[in-house]
Design a protein around this motif. Structure first.
Motif, PDB file in Angstrom:
ATOM      1  N   CYS A  45      73.412  37.748  34.022  1.00  0.00           N
ATOM      2  CA  CYS A  45      74.402  38.140  33.538  1.00  0.00           C
ATOM      3  C   CYS A  45      75.757  36.957  33.634  1.00  0.00           C
ATOM      4  O   CYS A  45      75.785  36.207  34.268  1.00  0.00           O
ATOM      5  CB  CYS A  45      75.178  39.367  34.255  1.00  0.00           C
ATOM      6  SG  CYS A  45      76.478  40.186  33.942  1.00  0.00           S
ATOM      7  N   ASP A  47      78.632  37.540  34.641  1.00  0.00           N
ATOM      8  CA  ASP A  47      79.668  37.901  35.283  1.00  0.00           C
ATOM      9  C   ASP A  47      79.978  36.687  36.510  1.00  0.00           C
ATOM     10  O   ASP A  47      79.213  36.068  36.727  1.00  0.00           O
ATOM     11  CB  ASP A  47      78.918  39.009  36.255  1.00  0.00           C
ATOM     12  CG  ASP A  47      79.810  39.899  37.359  1.00  0.00           C
ATOM     13  OD1 ASP A  47      80.522  38.896  38.104  1.00  0.00           O
ATOM     14  OD2 ASP A  47      80.329  41.116  37.139  1.00  0.00           O
ATOM     15  N   GLY A  70      75.290  41.574  30.943  1.00  0.00           N
ATOM     16  CA  GLY A  70      74.232  42.496  31.197  1.00  0.00           C
ATOM     17  C   GLY A  70      72.946  42.020  31.236  1.00  0.00           C
ATOM     18  O   GLY A  70      72.092  42.589  31.010  1.00  0.00           O
ATOM     19  N   HIS A  98      72.352  42.545  38.454  1.00  0.00           N
ATOM     20  CA  HIS A  98      73.297  42.521  39.733  1.00  0.00           C
ATOM     21  C   HIS A  98      74.124  43.969  40.144  1.00  0.00           C
ATOM     22  O   HIS A  98      74.101  44.589  38.779  1.00  0.00           O
ATOM     23  CB  HIS A  98      74.237  41.412  39.674  1.00  0.00           C
ATOM     24  CG  HIS A  98      75.051  41.281  38.766  1.00  0.00           C
ATOM     25  ND1 HIS A  98      76.598  41.894  39.026  1.00  0.00           N
ATOM     26  CD2 HIS A  98      75.324  41.556  37.236  1.00  0.00           C
ATOM     27  CE1 HIS A  98      77.188  41.997  37.822  1.00  0.00           C
ATOM     28  NE2 HIS A  98      76.502  41.753  36.852  1.00  0.00           N
ATOM     29  N   CYS A 101      77.633  45.998  37.658  1.00  0.00           N
ATOM     30  CA  CYS A 101      77.667  45.275  36.546  1.00  0.00           C
ATOM     31  C   CYS A 101      78.600  45.863  35.545  1.00  0.00           C
ATOM     32  O   CYS A 101      78.656  47.054  35.138  1.00  0.00           O
ATOM     33  CB  CYS A 101      76.187  45.052  35.881  1.00  0.00           C
ATOM     34  SG  CYS A 101      76.108  44.268  34.320  1.00  0.00           S
ATOM     35  N   GLY A 102      79.673  44.988  35.063  1.00  0.00           N
ATOM     36  CA  GLY A 102      80.334  45.751  34.048  1.00  0.00           C
ATOM     37  C   GLY A 102      79.706  46.094  32.519  1.00  0.00           C
ATOM     38  O   GLY A 102      80.339  47.080  31.882  1.00  0.00           O
TER      39      GLY A 102
END
Ligand SMILES: [Zn+2]
Length: 195
Positions: A45, A47, A70, A98, A101-102
């Motif tokens: 991801c 992130d 994602g 993870h 995760c947003g």
């Protein structure tokens, strides 16, 4: 390929115990001018908390990284993976989800009726929605946080299935030249867990 995975998991142990070893020495940089021979391809991801080189305590030249929000797969991400497998002969692919995760959280919100902020963000959510639906089905009485974590793990497995369908990757798999594994990084405890 087992060695490559063991090395990355050892690197994650270093990260989790705050004892990262990696230094990018001038000699190492000089050596890399000749070319790259990464031992693993990591689809992770975007992130900012899950940078693969940092959480695996890996140096320059060690991992070929593809990152999307994602850790979703599109043609460009798959093409990048195929390139490394074919031209750099990298024999291990890790799909790394993870915790917290947003992108998965956004997909859960869309599943619950929210509208994505743009067609592009919607495209990411759409890729994750099947995993959210599967998580809800598996855990019908779970709360949102639990659904998000389950969906992240299911999303990793769904992405692996899609990578396996690549003509190039499926050929390498059948020849025993490559392996694909799924993993999830815990932001809370800094550890990567194999799925
Ligand atoms: Zn994420």
């Amino acid at each position: 390929m087992e060695d490559a995975l063991a090395k990355l998991l050892k690197g994650n142990e270093n990260f989790a115990c705050n004892s990262c070893q990696v230094k990018v020495s001038p000699e190492k940089r000089q050596e890399l001018c000749k070319g790259q021979c990464p031992s693993a391809i990591v689809l992770a991801c975007s992130d900012s908390r899950v940078a693969p080189e940092i959480i695996f305590d890996a140096s320059l030249g060690e991992i070929f990284v593809v990152r999307t929000a994602g850790n979703v797969l599109d043609k460009i991400a798959l093409g990048s993976i195929e390139y490394a497998a074919l031209h750099l002969h990298t024999s291990l692919i890790i799909v790394l989800g993870h915790e917290k995760c947003g992108a998965v959280t956004a997909a859960c919100k869309v599943e619950n009726g929210a509208q994505a902020e743009s067609p592009n963000i919607s495209a990411i959510c759409k890729k994750i929605l099947p995993a959210v639906k599967a998580a809800k089905k598996k855990l019908p009485s779970a709360g949102e946080a639990e659904i998000i974590e389950k969906a992240s793990a299911i999303n990793v497995k769904k992405v692996i299935s899609k990578i396996r369908k690549s003509h190039i990757i499926s050929k390498l798999l059948s020849e025993g030249k490559i392996k694909i594994v799924g993993a999830k990084h815990s932001i809370t405890c800094s550890k990567v867990e194999m799925l």
